[in-house]
Write a protein that holds these residues in place. Structure first.
Motif, mmCIF file in Angstrom:
data_model
loop_
_atom_site.group_PDB
_atom_site.id
_atom_site.type_symbol
_atom_site.label_atom_id
_atom_site.label_comp_id
_atom_site.label_asym_id
_atom_site.label_seq_id
_atom_site.Cartn_x
_atom_site.Cartn_y
_atom_site.Cartn_z
ATOM 1 N N TYR A 123 0.833 -1.203 0.000
ATOM 2 C CA TYR A 123 0.000 0.000 0.000
ATOM 3 C C TYR A 123 0.876 1.265 0.000
ATOM 4 O O TYR A 123 1.731 1.417 -0.864
ATOM 5 N N GLY A 155 -2.373 -4.290 -3.424
ATOM 6 C CA GLY A 155 -1.448 -3.840 -2.386
ATOM 7 C C GLY A 155 -0.048 -3.570 -2.880
ATOM 8 O O GLY A 155 0.754 -2.936 -2.183
ATOM 9 N N TRP A 180 -4.774 -7.884 6.012
ATOM 10 C CA TRP A 180 -4.071 -7.020 5.067
ATOM 11 C C TRP A 180 -3.013 -7.818 4.321
ATOM 12 O O TRP A 180 -2.613 -8.894 4.760
ATOM 13 N N PRO A 201 -10.906 -4.973 6.135
ATOM 14 C CA PRO A 201 -9.554 -4.452 5.933
ATOM 15 C C PRO A 201 -8.978 -3.840 7.213
ATOM 16 O O PRO A 201 -9.693 -3.194 7.985
ATOM 17 N N VAL A 261 -4.375 -0.282 5.098
ATOM 18 C CA VAL A 261 -4.912 -0.487 3.760
ATOM 19 C C VAL A 261 -5.317 0.819 3.087
ATOM 20 O O VAL A 261 -5.103 0.999 1.885
#
Length: 407
Positions: free
Chosen positions: A91, A122, A295, A360, A365
Protein backbone atom coordinates in the motif's frame (compact mmCIF):
# COMPACT_ATOMS: atom_id res chain seq x y z
CA UNK A 1 49.83 -48.56 -17.88
CA UNK A 2 48.61 -48.17 -14.32
CA UNK A 3 50.70 -45.03 -13.89
CA UNK A 4 49.51 -43.64 -17.19
CA UNK A 5 45.85 -44.24 -16.18
CA UNK A 6 46.49 -42.55 -12.86
CA UNK A 7 48.03 -39.53 -14.57
CA UNK A 8 45.13 -39.39 -17.00
CA UNK A 9 42.62 -39.60 -14.15
CA UNK A 10 44.36 -36.78 -12.31
CA UNK A 11 44.28 -34.67 -15.46
CA UNK A 12 40.53 -35.26 -15.88
CA UNK A 13 39.96 -34.45 -12.22
CA UNK A 14 41.98 -31.25 -12.50
CA UNK A 15 40.01 -30.24 -15.59
CA UNK A 16 36.70 -30.95 -13.81
CA UNK A 17 37.82 -29.00 -10.77
CA UNK A 18 38.86 -26.07 -12.95
CA UNK A 19 35.54 -26.21 -14.79
CA UNK A 20 33.65 -26.24 -11.50
CA UNK A 21 35.69 -23.31 -10.24
CA UNK A 22 34.89 -21.48 -13.44
CA UNK A 23 31.17 -22.11 -12.89
CA UNK A 24 31.42 -20.88 -9.32
CA UNK A 25 33.17 -17.74 -10.47
CA UNK A 26 30.43 -17.21 -13.04
CA UNK A 27 27.66 -17.36 -10.41
CA UNK A 28 25.43 -14.32 -10.23
CA UNK A 29 25.20 -13.15 -6.63
CA UNK A 30 21.98 -11.50 -5.46
CA UNK A 31 21.43 -9.60 -2.22
CA UNK A 32 17.97 -10.04 -0.72
CA UNK A 33 16.94 -7.62 2.05
CA UNK A 34 14.05 -8.08 4.45
CA UNK A 35 12.70 -7.05 7.84
CA UNK A 36 11.73 -10.63 8.73
CA UNK A 37 14.43 -11.36 11.32
CA UNK A 38 12.36 -14.17 12.84
CA UNK A 39 12.21 -15.93 9.46
CA UNK A 40 15.90 -16.13 8.53
CA UNK A 41 16.15 -19.91 8.87
CA UNK A 42 13.03 -20.55 6.80
CA UNK A 43 14.02 -18.12 4.04
CA UNK A 44 17.47 -19.66 3.79
CA UNK A 45 15.81 -23.05 3.29
CA UNK A 46 13.50 -21.61 0.61
CA UNK A 47 16.45 -19.94 -1.10
CA UNK A 48 18.36 -23.24 -1.05
CA UNK A 49 15.50 -24.85 -2.99
CA UNK A 50 15.73 -22.09 -5.60
CA UNK A 51 19.52 -22.37 -5.84
CA UNK A 52 19.28 -26.12 -6.34
CA UNK A 53 17.25 -25.48 -9.50
CA UNK A 54 19.37 -22.46 -10.44
CA UNK A 55 23.00 -23.28 -9.54
CA UNK A 56 24.23 -20.24 -11.46
CA UNK A 57 22.52 -17.89 -8.97
CA UNK A 58 23.45 -17.39 -5.31
CA UNK A 59 21.08 -15.44 -3.06
CA UNK A 60 22.17 -13.92 0.26
CA UNK A 61 19.33 -13.11 2.66
CA UNK A 62 19.83 -10.21 5.10
CA UNK A 63 17.18 -9.33 7.68
CA UNK A 64 17.21 -5.84 9.19
CA UNK A 65 15.44 -4.62 12.32
CA UNK A 66 11.75 -4.26 11.46
CA UNK A 67 11.07 -0.72 12.64
CA UNK A 68 14.22 0.63 10.95
CA UNK A 69 13.84 -1.31 7.71
CA UNK A 70 11.91 1.27 5.69
CA UNK A 71 14.48 3.96 6.48
CA UNK A 72 17.47 1.69 5.79
CA UNK A 73 16.02 0.50 2.49
CA UNK A 74 14.87 3.91 1.24
CA UNK A 75 18.20 5.54 2.11
CA UNK A 76 20.12 2.85 0.22
CA UNK A 77 17.85 2.98 -2.84
CA UNK A 78 17.96 6.78 -2.95
CA UNK A 79 21.74 6.57 -3.07
CA UNK A 80 21.66 4.26 -6.09
CA UNK A 81 22.59 1.25 -3.96
CA UNK A 82 20.60 -1.28 -1.95
CA UNK A 83 19.84 -4.96 -2.60
CA UNK A 84 19.02 -6.63 -5.90
CA UNK A 85 15.77 -8.01 -4.51
CA UNK A 86 13.85 -6.95 -1.46
CA UNK A 87 10.88 -7.46 0.75
CA UNK A 88 8.64 -4.46 0.20
CA UNK A 89 5.85 -3.27 2.42
CA UNK A 90 2.45 -2.80 0.79
CA UNK A 91 0.00 0.00 0.00
CA UNK A 92 1.38 3.44 0.96
CA UNK A 93 4.77 2.15 2.04
CA UNK A 94 5.23 0.50 -1.36
CA UNK A 95 4.38 3.77 -3.11
CA UNK A 96 7.16 5.53 -1.16
CA UNK A 97 9.78 3.48 -3.04
CA UNK A 98 7.91 2.74 -6.27
CA UNK A 99 6.93 6.33 -7.14
CA UNK A 100 10.55 7.65 -7.21
CA UNK A 101 11.50 4.88 -9.66
CA UNK A 102 13.48 2.69 -7.27
CA UNK A 103 11.57 -0.49 -8.17
CA UNK A 104 11.38 -2.36 -11.47
CA UNK A 105 7.80 -2.73 -12.80
CA UNK A 106 6.94 -6.42 -12.99
CA UNK A 107 3.84 -6.65 -15.19
CA UNK A 108 4.81 -8.10 -18.55
CA UNK A 109 8.03 -9.52 -17.05
CA UNK A 110 6.60 -11.83 -14.39
CA UNK A 111 3.66 -14.24 -14.71
CA UNK A 112 1.23 -12.91 -12.09
CA UNK A 113 -1.71 -15.13 -13.09
CA UNK A 114 -1.74 -17.02 -9.77
CA UNK A 115 -2.52 -13.80 -7.87
CA UNK A 116 -5.92 -12.15 -7.43
CA UNK A 117 -6.67 -8.53 -8.27
CA UNK A 118 -7.25 -7.82 -4.57
CA UNK A 119 -3.80 -9.15 -3.66
CA UNK A 120 -2.11 -7.21 -6.47
CA UNK A 121 -3.82 -4.00 -5.34
CA UNK A 122 -1.45 -3.84 -2.39
CA UNK A 123 1.63 -3.82 -4.63
CA UNK A 124 0.30 -1.63 -7.44
CA UNK A 125 1.32 2.01 -7.79
CA UNK A 126 -1.84 4.08 -8.07
CA UNK A 127 -0.19 6.73 -10.27
CA UNK A 128 0.63 4.42 -13.19
CA UNK A 129 -1.22 1.18 -12.48
CA UNK A 130 1.92 -0.97 -12.68
CA UNK A 131 2.68 -3.84 -10.29
CA UNK A 132 6.00 -3.39 -8.50
CA UNK A 133 6.16 -6.43 -6.24
CA UNK A 134 4.87 -9.99 -6.05
CA UNK A 135 2.53 -10.15 -3.01
CA UNK A 136 3.71 -12.72 -0.49
CA UNK A 137 1.13 -13.25 2.26
CA UNK A 138 -1.94 -11.94 3.96
CA UNK A 139 -1.88 -11.36 7.70
CA UNK A 140 -4.74 -11.58 10.14
CA UNK A 141 -5.21 -10.17 13.64
CA UNK A 142 -6.24 -12.82 16.15
CA UNK A 143 -6.48 -13.36 19.90
CA UNK A 144 -4.04 -15.99 21.16
CA UNK A 145 -5.09 -17.78 24.33
CA UNK A 146 -3.36 -20.16 26.70
CA UNK A 147 -5.44 -23.36 26.74
CA UNK A 148 -3.96 -24.57 30.03
CA UNK A 149 -4.79 -21.34 31.88
CA UNK A 150 -8.34 -21.26 30.54
CA UNK A 151 -8.84 -24.87 31.70
CA UNK A 152 -7.07 -24.43 35.03
CA UNK A 153 -9.21 -21.41 35.97
CA UNK A 154 -12.40 -22.77 34.44
CA UNK A 155 -12.81 -19.80 32.09
CA UNK A 156 -15.11 -20.25 29.09
CA UNK A 157 -13.94 -18.91 25.74
CA UNK A 158 -15.57 -15.49 25.34
CA UNK A 159 -17.67 -14.82 22.26
CA UNK A 160 -19.03 -11.36 23.10
CA UNK A 161 -17.45 -8.19 24.48
CA UNK A 162 -19.13 -8.59 27.87
CA UNK A 163 -17.92 -12.17 28.09
CA UNK A 164 -14.41 -11.05 27.15
CA UNK A 165 -14.37 -8.50 29.98
CA UNK A 166 -15.77 -11.06 32.43
CA UNK A 167 -13.10 -13.62 31.46
CA UNK A 168 -10.39 -10.99 31.83
CA UNK A 169 -11.66 -10.04 35.28
CA UNK A 170 -11.72 -13.68 36.37
CA UNK A 171 -8.07 -14.08 35.39
CA UNK A 172 -7.15 -10.83 37.11
CA UNK A 173 -8.86 -11.94 40.32
CA UNK A 174 -6.88 -15.20 40.14
CA UNK A 175 -3.56 -13.34 39.86
CA UNK A 176 -3.07 -14.10 36.17
CA UNK A 177 -2.34 -11.31 33.69
CA UNK A 178 -5.37 -11.32 31.39
CA UNK A 179 -3.69 -9.59 28.40
CA UNK A 180 0.04 -9.59 27.66
CA UNK A 181 -0.14 -6.50 25.43
CA UNK A 182 1.56 -3.20 26.29
CA UNK A 183 2.09 0.30 24.93
CA UNK A 184 5.84 0.69 24.45
CA UNK A 185 5.86 -0.29 20.76
CA UNK A 186 3.11 1.87 19.28
CA UNK A 187 2.53 -0.35 16.24
CA UNK A 188 1.41 -3.20 18.50
CA UNK A 189 -1.40 -0.99 19.83
CA UNK A 190 -2.67 -0.56 16.28
CA UNK A 191 -2.51 -4.35 15.88
CA UNK A 192 -4.41 -4.84 19.14
CA UNK A 193 -7.09 -2.37 18.08
CA UNK A 194 -7.72 -4.43 14.95
CA UNK A 195 -9.16 -7.26 17.04
CA UNK A 196 -11.76 -5.08 18.74
CA UNK A 197 -12.59 -1.81 16.96
CA UNK A 198 -14.13 -3.29 13.76
CA UNK A 199 -16.76 -5.25 15.67
CA UNK A 200 -17.93 -2.00 17.25
CA UNK A 201 -17.77 0.38 14.28
CA UNK A 202 -19.26 -2.28 12.01
CA UNK A 203 -18.77 -3.68 8.54
CA UNK A 204 -20.06 -0.57 6.68
CA UNK A 205 -17.71 1.93 8.32
CA UNK A 206 -14.64 1.13 6.20
CA UNK A 207 -16.41 1.83 2.92
CA UNK A 208 -18.03 4.98 4.24
CA UNK A 209 -14.90 6.53 5.76
CA UNK A 210 -12.74 5.74 2.71
CA UNK A 211 -15.33 7.23 0.34
CA UNK A 212 -15.62 10.41 2.40
CA UNK A 213 -19.23 9.75 3.41
CA UNK A 214 -18.13 10.01 7.05
CA UNK A 215 -14.95 10.69 9.04
CA UNK A 216 -13.26 9.38 12.17
CA UNK A 217 -15.35 11.58 14.44
CA UNK A 218 -18.28 9.35 13.54
CA UNK A 219 -19.96 8.17 16.75
CA UNK A 220 -19.39 4.54 15.74
CA UNK A 221 -15.63 5.07 15.78
CA UNK A 222 -15.67 7.15 18.98
CA UNK A 223 -17.74 4.47 20.71
CA UNK A 224 -15.33 1.79 19.52
CA UNK A 225 -12.41 3.71 21.05
CA UNK A 226 -14.27 4.15 24.33
CA UNK A 227 -14.97 0.43 24.56
CA UNK A 228 -11.41 -0.50 23.61
CA UNK A 229 -9.93 1.72 26.34
CA UNK A 230 -11.51 -0.50 29.00
CA UNK A 231 -8.84 -3.12 28.29
CA UNK A 232 -6.16 -1.08 30.01
CA UNK A 233 -7.40 -2.52 33.31
CA UNK A 234 -6.40 -6.00 32.14
CA UNK A 235 -2.93 -5.33 30.76
CA UNK A 236 0.31 -6.03 32.67
CA UNK A 237 1.38 -3.81 35.53
CA UNK A 238 3.47 -1.02 34.02
CA UNK A 239 1.95 -1.75 30.61
CA UNK A 240 3.11 1.65 29.38
CA UNK A 241 6.66 0.25 29.23
CA UNK A 242 5.89 -3.26 27.98
CA UNK A 243 7.38 -3.79 24.52
CA UNK A 244 6.68 -6.39 21.84
CA UNK A 245 9.39 -8.81 22.97
CA UNK A 246 8.18 -8.67 26.57
CA UNK A 247 4.55 -9.23 25.53
CA UNK A 248 5.48 -12.40 23.67
CA UNK A 249 7.60 -13.59 26.58
CA UNK A 250 4.76 -13.06 29.08
CA UNK A 251 2.45 -15.15 26.93
CA UNK A 252 5.03 -17.84 26.08
CA UNK A 253 5.94 -18.25 29.76
CA UNK A 254 2.32 -18.78 30.80
CA UNK A 255 2.15 -15.56 32.80
CA UNK A 256 -0.58 -14.05 30.60
CA UNK A 257 -3.78 -15.75 29.51
CA UNK A 258 -4.17 -13.91 26.20
CA UNK A 259 -2.18 -11.95 23.65
CA UNK A 260 -3.52 -10.01 20.69
CA UNK A 261 -1.21 -10.26 17.70
CA UNK A 262 -0.92 -11.20 14.06
CA UNK A 263 -1.02 -14.56 12.37
CA UNK A 264 2.70 -13.90 11.79
CA UNK A 265 3.21 -14.59 15.53
CA UNK A 266 2.06 -18.22 15.24
CA UNK A 267 5.53 -19.71 14.53
CA UNK A 268 6.98 -17.91 17.57
CA UNK A 269 4.48 -19.47 19.93
CA UNK A 270 4.70 -22.87 18.30
CA UNK A 271 8.46 -22.90 18.86
CA UNK A 272 8.05 -21.65 22.45
CA UNK A 273 6.09 -24.76 23.42
CA UNK A 274 3.18 -22.89 25.01
CA UNK A 275 -0.14 -24.74 24.72
CA UNK A 276 -2.18 -22.18 22.80
CA UNK A 277 -4.98 -21.71 20.35
CA UNK A 278 -6.48 -18.71 18.55
CA UNK A 279 -9.87 -17.04 18.32
CA UNK A 280 -11.41 -13.97 16.71
CA UNK A 281 -11.95 -10.81 18.69
CA UNK A 282 -15.32 -10.77 20.48
CA UNK A 283 -18.60 -9.66 18.94
CA UNK A 284 -19.91 -6.33 20.18
CA UNK A 285 -23.11 -8.07 21.24
CA UNK A 286 -24.60 -11.54 21.15
CA UNK A 287 -25.19 -12.68 17.59
CA UNK A 288 -23.02 -9.91 16.13
CA UNK A 289 -20.17 -10.47 13.65
CA UNK A 290 -16.70 -11.41 14.85
CA UNK A 291 -14.71 -9.77 12.08
CA UNK A 292 -10.95 -10.20 11.76
CA UNK A 293 -8.79 -7.44 10.32
CA UNK A 294 -6.64 -8.56 7.40
CA UNK A 295 -4.07 -7.02 5.07
CA UNK A 296 -1.48 -7.84 2.46
CA UNK A 297 1.77 -7.91 4.39
CA UNK A 298 4.06 -6.97 1.52
CA UNK A 299 5.80 -8.28 -1.55
CA UNK A 300 9.04 -9.14 -3.32
CA UNK A 301 10.48 -6.46 -5.58
CA UNK A 302 13.48 -5.85 -7.81
CA UNK A 303 15.83 -2.88 -7.54
CA UNK A 304 15.52 -0.89 -10.77
CA UNK A 305 19.24 -0.08 -10.48
CA UNK A 306 20.34 -3.70 -10.01
CA UNK A 307 23.19 -4.83 -12.23
CA UNK A 308 21.82 -8.38 -12.00
CA UNK A 309 18.27 -7.69 -13.11
CA UNK A 310 17.83 -10.83 -15.21
CA UNK A 311 18.76 -13.11 -12.30
CA UNK A 312 16.73 -11.00 -9.89
CA UNK A 313 13.62 -11.31 -12.07
CA UNK A 314 14.18 -15.06 -12.23
CA UNK A 315 14.06 -15.24 -8.44
CA UNK A 316 10.99 -12.99 -8.31
CA UNK A 317 9.23 -15.27 -10.82
CA UNK A 318 9.95 -18.13 -8.41
CA UNK A 319 8.08 -16.23 -5.65
CA UNK A 320 4.98 -16.11 -7.88
CA UNK A 321 4.72 -19.92 -8.19
CA UNK A 322 2.75 -22.58 -6.33
CA UNK A 323 5.87 -24.43 -5.05
CA UNK A 324 7.08 -21.21 -3.41
CA UNK A 325 3.61 -20.59 -1.92
CA UNK A 326 3.62 -24.11 -0.50
CA UNK A 327 6.99 -23.56 1.18
CA UNK A 328 5.80 -20.22 2.55
CA UNK A 329 2.84 -22.01 4.12
CA UNK A 330 4.75 -25.01 5.40
CA UNK A 331 7.80 -23.20 6.75
CA UNK A 332 6.39 -19.84 7.85
CA UNK A 333 2.77 -20.61 8.71
CA UNK A 334 1.55 -17.85 6.41
CA UNK A 335 -1.57 -17.71 4.27
CA UNK A 336 0.16 -17.15 0.91
CA UNK A 337 -1.04 -14.62 -1.63
CA UNK A 338 -0.29 -16.99 -4.52
CA UNK A 339 -3.08 -19.47 -5.20
CA UNK A 340 -2.66 -23.22 -5.08
CA UNK A 341 -0.99 -23.96 -1.75
CA UNK A 342 -2.43 -26.74 0.40
CA UNK A 343 -2.90 -25.37 3.93
CA UNK A 344 -2.51 -28.51 6.01
CA UNK A 345 -1.55 -26.83 9.30
CA UNK A 346 -4.71 -26.78 11.48
CA UNK A 347 -3.83 -23.41 13.05
CA UNK A 348 -3.28 -21.77 9.68
CA UNK A 349 -6.43 -23.39 8.33
CA UNK A 350 -8.33 -21.81 11.21
CA UNK A 351 -6.93 -18.39 10.27
CA UNK A 352 -8.09 -18.97 6.72
CA UNK A 353 -11.56 -19.89 7.97
CA UNK A 354 -11.73 -16.65 9.96
CA UNK A 355 -11.58 -14.80 6.62
CA UNK A 356 -15.26 -15.61 6.12
CA UNK A 357 -15.84 -12.52 8.27
CA UNK A 358 -12.95 -10.25 7.38
CA UNK A 359 -12.51 -6.50 7.20
CA UNK A 360 -9.55 -4.45 5.93
CA UNK A 361 -6.95 -3.44 8.53
CA UNK A 362 -8.16 0.10 8.14
CA UNK A 363 -5.21 2.46 8.52
CA UNK A 364 -2.66 0.34 6.68
CA UNK A 365 -4.91 -0.49 3.76
CA UNK A 366 -6.47 2.93 3.23
CA UNK A 367 -4.60 5.69 5.07
CA UNK A 368 -0.85 5.12 4.74
CA UNK A 369 -0.45 6.98 1.46
CA UNK A 370 0.12 10.49 2.87
CA UNK A 371 1.89 12.16 5.79
CA UNK A 372 1.01 11.91 8.60
CA UNK A 373 -0.24 8.39 7.98
CA UNK A 374 -3.42 7.12 9.54
CA UNK A 375 -1.34 4.53 11.37
CA UNK A 376 0.84 7.19 12.99
CA UNK A 377 -2.23 9.15 14.05
CA UNK A 378 -4.00 6.09 15.45
CA UNK A 379 -0.93 4.71 17.22
CA UNK A 380 -0.18 8.04 18.90
CA UNK A 381 -3.83 8.50 19.78
CA UNK A 382 -4.15 5.06 21.35
CA UNK A 383 -1.11 5.67 23.54
CA UNK A 384 -2.70 8.93 24.70
CA UNK A 385 -6.05 7.22 25.23
CA UNK A 386 -4.63 4.35 27.28
CA UNK A 387 -2.54 6.65 29.46
CA UNK A 388 -5.50 8.95 30.13
CA UNK A 389 -4.03 11.97 28.39
CA UNK A 390 -6.96 12.26 25.98
CA UNK A 391 -10.54 11.07 25.71
CA UNK A 392 -11.85 8.89 22.92
CA UNK A 393 -13.57 11.90 21.36
CA UNK A 394 -10.33 13.93 21.44
CA UNK A 395 -8.34 11.10 19.89
CA UNK A 396 -10.94 10.66 17.16
CA UNK A 397 -10.90 14.41 16.43
CA UNK A 398 -7.09 14.39 16.15
CA UNK A 399 -7.16 11.42 13.77
CA UNK A 400 -9.85 12.98 11.61
CA UNK A 401 -8.07 16.34 11.43
CA UNK A 402 -4.71 14.71 10.71
CA UNK A 403 -6.04 12.64 7.84
CA UNK A 404 -7.85 15.59 6.31
CA UNK A 405 -4.68 17.71 6.40
CA UNK A 406 -2.30 14.93 5.30
CA UNK A 407 -0.21 15.56 2.19
Amino acid sequence: MKSLRKIASMAVLSTATFAYAGTALAQTELDFWSWRQEDVKAYNEIIAAFEEQNPDIKVTFTAHEATSYNTILTTALAGGAGPDIMHTRSYGSLEAIAAPGYLEPLDGKIDLSALSADELLGTTLRADGHVYAVPFASQTIVVFYNKDLFEQHDVALPETWDEFLAASQKFKDAGVIPLANGLADAWTMEIMSGAFLPNFYGKDFFGEVTSGATDFEDERFVNALEKFAALKDYMPQGYEGVDYATMKQLFSAGQAAMFVGGSFDIPTFVSSGVNFDIMQGPAAEEGGPRMVATWLDGGYGVNAASENKEAALKFIQFTATQPFAQMLTDKLANVPAVDGADISDPMLAKVSDFHAEATPYIMLVAFRFNTPTGSTLLQNGLQELFTGKKTAAEVAADISAGIKSAE
